[in-house]
Design a protein around this motif. Structure first.
Motif, PDB file in Angstrom:
ATOM      1  N   THR A 351       0.831  -1.203   0.000  1.00  0.00           N
ATOM      2  CA  THR A 351       0.000   0.000   0.000  1.00  0.00           C
ATOM      3  C   THR A 351       0.866   1.253   0.000  1.00  0.00           C
ATOM      4  N   LYS A 354       2.505   1.760  -3.371  1.00  0.00           N
ATOM      5  CA  LYS A 354       1.534   2.165  -4.394  1.00  0.00           C
ATOM      6  C   LYS A 354       1.150   3.639  -4.208  1.00  0.00           C
ATOM      7  N   LEU A 358       1.714   6.961  -6.642  1.00  0.00           N
ATOM      8  CA  LEU A 358       0.617   7.850  -7.062  1.00  0.00           C
ATOM      9  C   LEU A 358       0.904   9.313  -6.694  1.00  0.00           C
ATOM     10  N   GLY A 415      -9.371  -1.519  -1.989  1.00  0.00           N
ATOM     11  CA  GLY A 415      -9.514  -0.904  -3.305  1.00  0.00           C
ATOM     12  C   GLY A 415     -10.024   0.532  -3.203  1.00  0.00           C
ATOM     13  N   GLN A 416     -11.025   0.719  -2.307  1.00  0.00           N
ATOM     14  CA  GLN A 416     -11.620   2.068  -2.154  1.00  0.00           C
ATOM     15  C   GLN A 416     -10.600   3.097  -1.666  1.00  0.00           C
ATOM     16  N   PHE A 418      -7.592   3.701  -2.434  1.00  0.00           N
ATOM     17  CA  PHE A 418      -6.866   4.420  -3.470  1.00  0.00           C
ATOM     18  C   PHE A 418      -7.773   5.409  -4.191  1.00  0.00           C
ATOM     19  N   SER A 419      -9.011   4.991  -4.468  1.00  0.00           N
ATOM     20  CA  SER A 419      -9.876   5.935  -5.177  1.00  0.00           C
ATOM     21  C   SER A 419     -10.224   7.124  -4.274  1.00  0.00           C
ATOM     22  N   GLU A 420     -10.428   6.886  -2.966  1.00  0.00           N
ATOM     23  CA  GLU A 420     -10.710   7.988  -2.025  1.00  0.00           C
ATOM     24  C   GLU A 420      -9.558   8.993  -2.031  1.00  0.00           C
ATOM     25  N   LYS A 422      -7.154   9.328  -4.193  1.00  0.00           N
ATOM     26  CA  LYS A 422      -6.918   9.919  -5.498  1.00  0.00           C
ATOM     27  C   LYS A 422      -7.844  11.125  -5.696  1.00  0.00           C
ATOM     28  N   GLN A 423      -9.075  10.975  -5.204  1.00  0.00           N
ATOM     29  CA  GLN A 423     -10.037  12.078  -5.343  1.00  0.00           C
ATOM     30  C   GLN A 423      -9.578  13.317  -4.586  1.00  0.00           C
ATOM     31  N   ASN A 425      -6.654  14.041  -3.896  1.00  0.00           N
ATOM     32  CA  ASN A 425      -5.337  14.459  -4.380  1.00  0.00           C
ATOM     33  C   ASN A 425      -5.427  15.329  -5.634  1.00  0.00           C
TER      34      ASN A 425
END
Ligand code: HAM
Length: 426
Positions: A351, A354, A358, A415-416, A418-420, A422-423, A425
């Motif tokens: 994690t 990764k 990002l 999984g969530q 990273f999307s959280e 990323k948003q 960011n």
């Protein structure tokens, strides 16, 4: 007890707590200039003294009074670089880079050295971010340099940008200008300081660099328009600046303190910098390459002072630096965190790497700490997010994501996560 050794005057340490702002700024610069096709270049800190005296000029304050020069063990005269434009030119010529590409675009960052009297905004070791556009024909790079500088500083959020521009004329005109200025200043010699007498003899343009109060009225009254009216190329550039809605002021006494310039020169100031308000400076220098033994090569560039830039940004830099900072708080038993519990360690390291890839800055807290201590630490380093991993969460491959600004928290799946992040960011 023996005497303590301190850092040299005007040369600062940059410690954790402060360094994050520098890292953030370096990252922004890298992303921005790479995006515009610039490649990073690094040259040595130490160069032959001749490189700087021939390019920056004997009569400039930098060469005359401010260089850290010494003889090395082999009896060579060497100097800690006071700037990088000359070093880049030396490197391009030495490595024959212009035989491999028609034109070159470089950016750089790093420390420079000038033995000036240290004061707020003026250091003996300071850092610059700079670009050089080498061998691109025509006037397009003039406008592009100013545009890149303006939009880079704007994108960072620097308040109160002020762009000052001037025209030093082409080579033929520069000679005529120098003759006329010499006439003018010779007549006023009695009102000029001793340093200016030296400048009058060596390079009259350098009189404009004088900071001596008594010389200012004579300098201010120099009849520039008669001596060197603004050229057509320059007029065209300032028309384009208007189209781009980049505010500017034409400042005739802006000559920049380095001899290699011709044509367009510019400087950017910002609010909050006090007396040393020049944040960045640059200009065209079409003579430098031929002066250093290469064929005539048009070039333009600028450098930004990083210390001054961080001062101008104030809290913004610290706030931005923490935006991507994510603190990991593992609250699992020592047993669970040991090598035996491969899955938790693996999950964490995957994690963390990764998130790093990002563009986020994960920091792993000490697994021996309790949650309260983790939160204190995260607060101290001003992390925006804390990710909590407890035993149950580890089993279910879930994380608790805590927003330190509004104190809210939620449980998210692996999984969530990273999307959280990323948003937030983007
Ligand atoms: P410069 O105007 O001498 O230009 O320096 C650029 C910037 O470096 C200044 O605007 C200032 O922010 C920072 N700076 C200079 N001296 C100090 C100091 N003693 N302490 C702190 N900051 C300082 C050049 O160096 C040229 N090489 C720019 C250039 C690139 N021209 C063409 N290409």
């Amino acid at each position: 007890m023996s005497k303590k050794i301190e850092a040299l005057r005007g040369m600062d340490d940059i410690l954790p707590g402060e360094i994050e702002k520098w890292q953030w700024l370096e990252e922004q610069a890298r992303l921005f200039f790479q995006g515009y096709g610039f490649k990073e270049i690094r040259t040595p800190l130490l160069e032959h003294t001749d490189l700087f005296s021939r390019s920056i000029g004997e009569a400039s304050d930098i060469v005359h009074k401010e260089m850290f020069s010494f003889e090395d063990r082999g009896g060579r005269h060497v100097t800690l670089r006071p700037e990088m434009t000359a070093s880049v030119a030396r490197c391009v010529i030495e490595k024959g880079l212009l035989s491999q590409a028609k034109s070159l675009r470089f950016f750089y960052m790093g420390p420079m050295f000038r033995a000036e009297r240290p004061q707020a905004g003026r250091k003996r070791q300071f850092h610059q971010i700079g670009i050089e556009i080498i061998n691109e024909a025509g006037q397009a790079p003039d406008l592009e340099s100013i545009r890149l500088l303006h939009f880079f500083l704007k994108s960072l959020g620097v308040p109160g940008l002020k762009l000052r521009v001037n025209d030093l004329g082409d080579q033929a005109q520069q000679q005529k200008t120098a003759e006329n200025l010499r006439d003018y200043f010779s007549k006023q010699k009695n009102s000029l300081c001793k340093d200016c007498h030296y400048r009058l003899e060596k390079n009259v343009l350098r009189i404009f660099d004088c900071k001596n109060e008594s010389c200012q009225p004579v300098i201010d009254q120099a009849p520039w328009e008669k001596i060197a009216p603004l050229g057509q190329d320059f007029q065209a550039i300032i028309e384009r600046l208007k189209t781009w809605e980049i505010p500017f002021e034409v400042k005739r006494r802006l000559v920049r303190g380095l001899d290699y310039y011709n044509g367009l020169v510019f400087e950017v100031a910002a609010d909050g910098l006090g007396a040393q308000d020049a944040l960045a400076g640059g200009g065209r220098y079409d003579r430098l390459y031929s002066d250093l033994g290469e064929k005539s090569t048009p070039a333009i560039g600028f450098s930004i002072g990083m210390e001054r830039l961080l001062t101008a940004l104030g809290d913004t830099a610290a706030d931005k630096a923490r935006e991507n900072l994510i603190y990991f708080a593992p609250i699992v038993s020592e047993e669970e965190f040991s090598d035996k519990a491969k899955n938790i360690c693996q999950l964490l390291s995957q994690t963390i790497s990764k998130l790093g890839a990002l563009g986020m800055k994960p920091v792993l807290g000490d697994p021996k700490l309790k949650l309260d201590d983790h939160l204190k630490r995260a607060n101290k380093m001003r992390a925006r997010y804390v990710i909590i991993l407890g035993s149950d969460e580890a089993k279910n491959k879930q994380w608790t994501l805590k927003d330190m600004d509004n104190k809210s928290q939620k449980v998210v799946s692996h999984g969530q996560l990273f999307s959280e992040l990323k948003q937030v960011n983007v």
